[in-house]
Scaffold this active site. Structure first.
Site, PDB file in Angstrom:
ATOM      1  N   GLU A   1       5.320  12.698   6.190  1.00  0.00           N
ATOM      2  CA  GLU A   1       4.345  11.610   6.263  1.00  0.00           C
ATOM      3  C   GLU A   1       5.023  10.303   5.854  1.00  0.00           C
ATOM      4  O   GLU A   1       6.219  10.262   5.569  1.00  0.00           O
ATOM      5  CB  GLU A   1       3.145  11.897   5.351  1.00  0.00           C
TER       6      GLU A   1
ATOM      7  N   ASP B   1       2.140   3.675  -2.290  1.00  0.00           N
ATOM      8  CA  ASP B   1       2.316   3.440  -0.849  1.00  0.00           C
ATOM      9  C   ASP B   1       2.594   1.953  -0.580  1.00  0.00           C
ATOM     10  O   ASP B   1       1.949   1.326   0.280  1.00  0.00           O
ATOM     11  CB  ASP B   1       1.073   3.873  -0.072  1.00  0.00           C
TER      12      ASP B   1
ATOM     13  N   ARG C   1       1.385   5.959 -10.080  1.00  0.00           N
ATOM     14  CA  ARG C   1       2.434   5.783  -9.070  1.00  0.00           C
ATOM     15  C   ARG C   1       2.665   4.274  -8.966  1.00  0.00           C
ATOM     16  O   ARG C   1       1.799   3.536  -8.508  1.00  0.00           O
ATOM     17  CB  ARG C   1       2.003   6.380  -7.728  1.00  0.00           C
TER      18      ARG C   1
ATOM     19  N   HIS D   1       6.966   7.375  -0.021  1.00  0.00           N
ATOM     20  CA  HIS D   1       6.147   6.441   0.761  1.00  0.00           C
ATOM     21  C   HIS D   1       6.644   4.995   0.622  1.00  0.00           C
ATOM     22  O   HIS D   1       6.017   4.160  -0.008  1.00  0.00           O
ATOM     23  CB  HIS D   1       4.678   6.520   0.389  1.00  0.00           C
TER      24      HIS D   1
END
Length: 330
Positions: A205, A23, A303, A269
């Site tokens: 999202e 993110d 990630r 994201h």
């Protein structure tokens, strides 16, 4: 092609910019610094690093600005912080749950009045507040708040699951009264309409905003957080009513998705920033270098933060270039 200690093949496409930071969010400030924050694998703190150059963020010192509570609000799942400088103060928007109810996720706000956010005092402003006449916003699972300005108005875009029926994660938009309160009721911006938004979970999202020549683009993440994770995009004219759903057009296909040939899985994201000379738009996103995940994908730490340069087609529509992508249609 090089192989690292985990036997993952790094290429020019999938080599991480910053390891184990999901993110990712980069903010370029008027003080000449780039500021970087992201979710950490432990989901227990908010970190910040800064550098005069984007590449310098890779090796810059990382400071812990805030750590989770032991119980109650803001004690679990600290996710997706974003940093802004609004009204001569620093703000961080992030999501967090409760140790006693880990999926009671809501958006929260931190404020810093000092010049340097790396060393300044951060104060909790509590949960993001809805408009007084809005009984719905932030009442259910809510996260991923992002802020942008257009035509003298400030807007908040976030993800929230509907509170009844099938728990679908939609994106909503509202105008802001202050950095921690809305002044209009929520407006539904997008819901998972397409098959590529409904893999594993029905999800929209992680909104991020990019502007160019009178157009406002909102990218967002869709589906579950494994290899099916991908990016969609919406577009509106800056002169339109941004709280009118009919002002927005939505891409029919994902604009960024897994590319196994290049070793990029589950890209999503993202945030946007500018190059040092302001001539290029850059997308900052996360992805994994492999497809198979053992156990819960949320607990997999790999990630990694990635960067790609945004290109623009003849209609001023952004193109995210590592893909052999289909032409974006709205």
């Amino acid at each position: 092609m090089k192989t690292n200690e985990n036997n993952i093949k790094w290429t020019e496409y999938n080599k991480p910019f910053i390891l184990n930071r999901a993110d990712p969010y980069i903010y370029k400030h008027t003080d000449g610094y780039y500021y970087f924050t992201a979710s950490v694998p432990e989901y227990d703190k908010i970190i910040l690093r800064r550098s005069k150059t984007i590449r310098g963020l890779q090796e810059s010192e990382e400071v812990v600005l805030w750590t989770k509570h032991e119980t109650g609000e803001m004690s679990k799942h600290v996710w997706a912080p974003e940093l802004y400088y609004l009204d001569n103060k620093w703000y961080i928007y992030f999501a967090a749950g409760e140790a006693e109810n880990i999926w009671e996720i809501r958006p929260f706000v931190l404020e810093c009045e000092d010049e340097n956010p790396m060393s300044g005092k951060w104060v909790e402003k509590g949960k993001m507040q809805c408009d007084n006449e809005d009984p719905f916003s932030f009442q259910a699972f809510s996260l991923d708040g992002t802020v942008f300005e257009s035509k003298g108005e400030r807007y908040f875009v976030w993800a929230e699951k509907v509170s009844v029926g099938l728990q679908i994660s939609n994106l909503y938009i509202a105008k802001m009264e202050s950095p921690y309160k809305l002044k209009t009721a929520q407006v539904l911006l997008t819901t998972p309409d397409y098959d590529w938004e409904r893999v594993a979970f029905w999800v929209n999202e992680g909104p991020a905003v990019l502007k160019r020549n009178g157009k406002i683009y909102v990218t967002y993440s869709a589906s579950g957080t494994g290899a099916c994770y991908c990016l969609g995009m919406m577009m509106a004219d800056e002169n339109s009513d941004l709280l009118d759903p009919l002002s927005w057009k939505k891409s029919r296909n994902p604009v960024l998705k897994t590319d196994s040939e290049k070793g990029i899985y589950g890209p999503g994201h993202n945030s946007f920033t500018k190059s040092e000379d302001d001539s290029r738009d850059l997308m900052i996103y996360h992805a994994r270098p492999y497809e198979e995940i053992v156990g819960d994908s949320l607990l997999d730490p790999n990630r990694h933060t990635m960067i790609l340069e945004v290109k623009w087609d003849e209609k001023d529509i952004p193109v995210f270039e590592y893909l052999k992508q289909e032409k974006t249609e709205f």
